[in-house]
Design a protein around this motif. Structure first.
Motif, short mmCIF file in Angstrom:
data_model
loop_
_atom_site.label_atom_id
_atom_site.label_comp_id
_atom_site.label_asym_id
_atom_site.label_seq_id
_atom_site.Cartn_x
_atom_site.Cartn_y
_atom_site.Cartn_z
N VAL A 1 13.93 -8.59 -15.36
CA VAL A 1 15.33 -8.65 -14.95
C VAL A 1 15.54 -7.98 -13.59
CG1 VAL A 1 16.18 -6.52 -16.05
CG2 VAL A 1 17.69 -8.48 -15.81
N ILE A 2 14.77 -6.92 -13.31
CA ILE A 2 14.84 -6.29 -11.99
C ILE A 2 14.35 -7.26 -10.92
CG2 ILE A 2 13.72 -4.53 -10.55
CD1 ILE A 2 13.97 -2.62 -12.95
N ALA A 3 13.30 -8.02 -11.22
CA ALA A 3 12.78 -9.00 -10.26
C ALA A 3 13.82 -10.08 -9.97
CB ALA A 3 11.49 -9.62 -10.79
N VAL A 4 14.46 -10.60 -11.00
CA VAL A 4 15.46 -11.65 -10.81
C VAL A 4 16.64 -11.14 -9.99
CG1 VAL A 4 17.14 -13.12 -11.99
CG2 VAL A 4 14.81 -12.94 -12.88
N ALA B 1 0.83 -1.20 0.00
CA ALA B 1 0.00 0.00 0.00
C ALA B 1 0.86 1.26 0.00
CB ALA B 1 -0.93 0.00 1.22
N HIS B 2 1.96 1.23 0.75
CA HIS B 2 2.83 2.41 0.86
C HIS B 2 3.44 2.76 -0.50
CE1 HIS B 2 6.35 4.80 2.13
NE2 HIS B 2 5.63 5.10 3.19
N GLN B 3 4.00 1.76 -1.20
CA GLN B 3 4.60 2.04 -2.50
C GLN B 3 3.56 2.46 -3.53
OE1 GLN B 3 7.14 -1.14 -3.88
NE2 GLN B 3 8.87 -0.32 -2.75
N VAL C 1 16.43 3.13 -5.09
CA VAL C 1 15.81 4.40 -5.47
C VAL C 1 15.56 4.43 -6.98
CG1 VAL C 1 16.17 6.89 -5.64
CG2 VAL C 1 16.73 5.69 -3.51
N ALA C 2 16.53 3.98 -7.75
CA ALA C 2 16.40 4.03 -9.21
C ALA C 2 15.32 3.07 -9.72
CB ALA C 2 17.74 3.71 -9.87
N GLN C 3 15.33 1.82 -9.24
CA GLN C 3 14.39 0.85 -9.80
C GLN C 3 12.97 1.03 -9.28
OE1 GLN C 3 12.90 -1.98 -8.34
NE2 GLN C 3 13.91 -2.15 -6.33
N VAL C 4 12.81 1.45 -8.01
CA VAL C 4 11.46 1.67 -7.48
C VAL C 4 10.81 2.87 -8.18
CG1 VAL C 4 10.15 2.39 -5.45
CG2 VAL C 4 11.85 0.57 -5.25
N SER C 5 11.56 3.93 -8.41
CA SER C 5 11.02 5.10 -9.10
C SER C 5 10.61 4.75 -10.52
CB SER C 5 12.07 6.23 -9.11
OG SER C 5 12.43 6.59 -7.80
N PHE C 6 11.39 3.91 -11.18
CA PHE C 6 11.05 3.46 -12.53
C PHE C 6 9.75 2.68 -12.51
CE2 PHE C 6 11.55 -0.28 -15.46
CZ PHE C 6 11.14 0.37 -16.61
N ARG C 7 9.60 1.75 -11.57
CA ARG C 7 8.39 0.94 -11.49
C ARG C 7 7.16 1.81 -11.27
NH1 ARG C 7 10.49 -2.59 -6.73
NH2 ARG C 7 8.28 -2.47 -6.18
N LEU D 1 16.19 4.96 -18.31
CA LEU D 1 15.10 4.02 -18.48
C LEU D 1 14.04 4.60 -19.41
CD1 LEU D 1 14.93 2.95 -14.76
CD2 LEU D 1 15.49 1.44 -16.66
N PRO D 2 13.36 3.74 -20.20
CA PRO D 2 12.33 4.24 -21.12
C PRO D 2 11.14 4.80 -20.37
CG PRO D 2 12.29 1.84 -21.03
CD PRO D 2 13.51 2.28 -20.26
N ALA D 3 10.49 5.77 -20.97
CA ALA D 3 9.28 6.35 -20.38
C ALA D 3 8.14 5.37 -20.50
CB ALA D 3 8.93 7.66 -21.08
N ALA D 4 7.11 5.59 -19.69
CA ALA D 4 5.93 4.72 -19.74
C ALA D 4 5.35 4.74 -21.14
CB ALA D 4 4.89 5.20 -18.73
#
Length: 439
Positions: A234-237, A134-136, A341-347, A416-419
């Motif tokens: 790949v981020i998950a792995v 919920a927080h994320q 910080v980088a991967q969570v912001s991307f997600r 990272l690519p945009a949405a």
């Protein structure tokens, strides 16, 4: 937003700290994280010092704390997407506070057992799954997309600051009051977190249900979104591997520091606090490093450059030699926070709002589901071969963590690519030597 209410535009140039509700979110995170970091030191010491538990039982306790990500990780995302996030976080904090308060009460009554520690760990773990998902998912509700990196950086700064202050406070409380009574700090922290969250006024409507959809269909939609995106896979792995070996560390470090290095509880807290300084430095530098090197490049570079310092863990010795443990952890934690910080912001920027809970829960299931497995492996290795050998295997594992990133398209990207952009489209190729502005 609530239907019919006008949306008040928030200027993109304003930093996230200028938003009152985000400051309350940070205050709640500070209170909850500080208490949790005290327990990070105190709970294993309850087992080691007060209940004289063997290494395998300490590993089981660490596994129990994280088993909920395997047990309820996937359905939690679907449930979170059907609920308002803020009230759910408040309820989760209250549950965690009550569960933690039961430990010192049982200790005072003389009835504390390992079975109760396992149960408390499971209950707080389930509540933490719902709180974290919920927080994320709530952060993008408070912040515009261009403020997600500094916003997540601020949250990581709070978390890393708690990692610096919490273990030292926890070790001191254990030395002064005993391990079980020190856990009162965690219960108080969760209650304060709930009070700060209660003060947030940002309107939040209940998500609209799609007619005819079941829980299984909702879970499947989240799985398809994650597995259908190459970069998310790949981020998950990578994160799953890192968490496996991090859990091995968590399951063995208290046994190693107390029984192998012979450190007193207060010194154990100081060693863990000193190692967390690296995490704080990473949180403070994450935004600048992402701007300087690129958000995609910093993901793999942070893991590659800092992982080898894990080799210092099994080399630590008695007396001043314990500093090697702190230095190794500090550098590894620096890289982990920059990476997060980088991967969570991307997600958060990539995912549609209606899928945020399921996306975060699916990734938490994949990435955090390895935690109980790593903890069990750490406890078994320490029981069979000793804590130092378990740490050596753990350190070797951190050398493997960057490999999925280096073999992925991220290796060729700067940003990272945009949405909505093609995953295989060329990323921004701005000259990396050119200083970039910090958002």
């Amino acid at each position: 937003m609530v239907h019919g209410m006008p949306v008040i535009p928030r200027p993109a140039a304003s930093g996230p700290l200028r938003l009152r509700d985000f400051r309350l979110l940070l205050a709640g995170a500070a209170a909850g994280q500080l208490g949790a970091q005290v327990t990070l030191v105190a709970l294993p010491l309850v087992a080691v010092l007060e209940l004289n538990a063997p290494a395998i039982q300490v590993g089981l306790l660490t596994a129990a704390e994280t088993a909920a990500f395997l047990l309820v990780g996937l359905p939690a995302g679907a449930w979170v997407d059907r609920m308002r996030k803020l009230p759910l976080m408040i309820r989760a904090d209250v549950v965690r506070a009550v569960a933690m308060a039961s430990i010192p009460l049982a200790a005072v009554a003389g009835v504390l057992t390992m079975a109760q520690l396992y149960l408390v760990a499971l209950v707080t773990g389930v509540a933490t799954v719902f709180f974290d998902v919920a927080h994320q998912s709530f952060v993008p509700h408070l912040l515009p997309k261009d403020q997600l990196v500094p916003g997540n950086g601020a949250l990581e700064t709070i978390r890393s600051s708690a990692q610096v202050a919490g273990p030292g406070l926890g070790g001191g409380l254990v030395q002064l009051l005993g391990a079980s009574l020190a856990i009162v700090a965690d219960a108080v922290g969760y209650l304060l977190s709930a009070l700060f969250l209660w003060g947030i006024k940002q309107p939040e409507s209940r998500p609209e249900r799609v007619a005819g959809t079941s829980l299984r269909q909702d879970i499947g939609e989240g799985l398809r979104f994650v597995f259908g995106h190459r970069l998310l896979r790949v981020i998950a792995v990578t994160t799953g591997l890192a968490n496996f070996f991090s859990a091995t560390l968590m399951a063995t470090q208290s046994v190693f520091l107390v029984r192998v290095l012979g450190l007193a509880p207060g010194v154990v807290g100081l060693v863990l606090a000193a190692s967390a300084v690296g995490g704080l430095a990473g949180a403070l530098c994450a935004g600048r490093l992402a701007a300087r090197f690129g958000q995609a490049r910093i993901i793999w570079l942070s893991a590659l450059a800092t992982g080898p310092f894990a080799l210092l863990w099994p080399l630590a010795g008695r007396g001043a030699g314990a500093a090697l443990f702190a230095v190794g952890s500090g550098v590894v934690f620096f890289g982990a926070v920059v990476y997060n910080v980088a991967q969570v912001s991307f997600r958060q920027a990539l995912c549609p709002p209606r899928l945020l809970g399921r996306m975060n829960a699916t990734l938490r299931f994949l990435m955090w589901g390895t935690l109980p497995l790593g903890a069990l492996a750490g406890g078994a290795l320490a029981e069979a071969f000793g804590a130092r050998t378990a740490l050596a295997w753990c350190a070797a594992g951190f050398l493997v963590v960057p490999l999925p990133l280096l073999l992925s398209p991220l290796r060729r990207m700067r940003d990272l690519p945009a949405a909505g952009a093609s995953e295989d489209a060329p990323a921004d190729t701005t000259d990396p030597a050119r200083p970039a502005s910090v958002s």
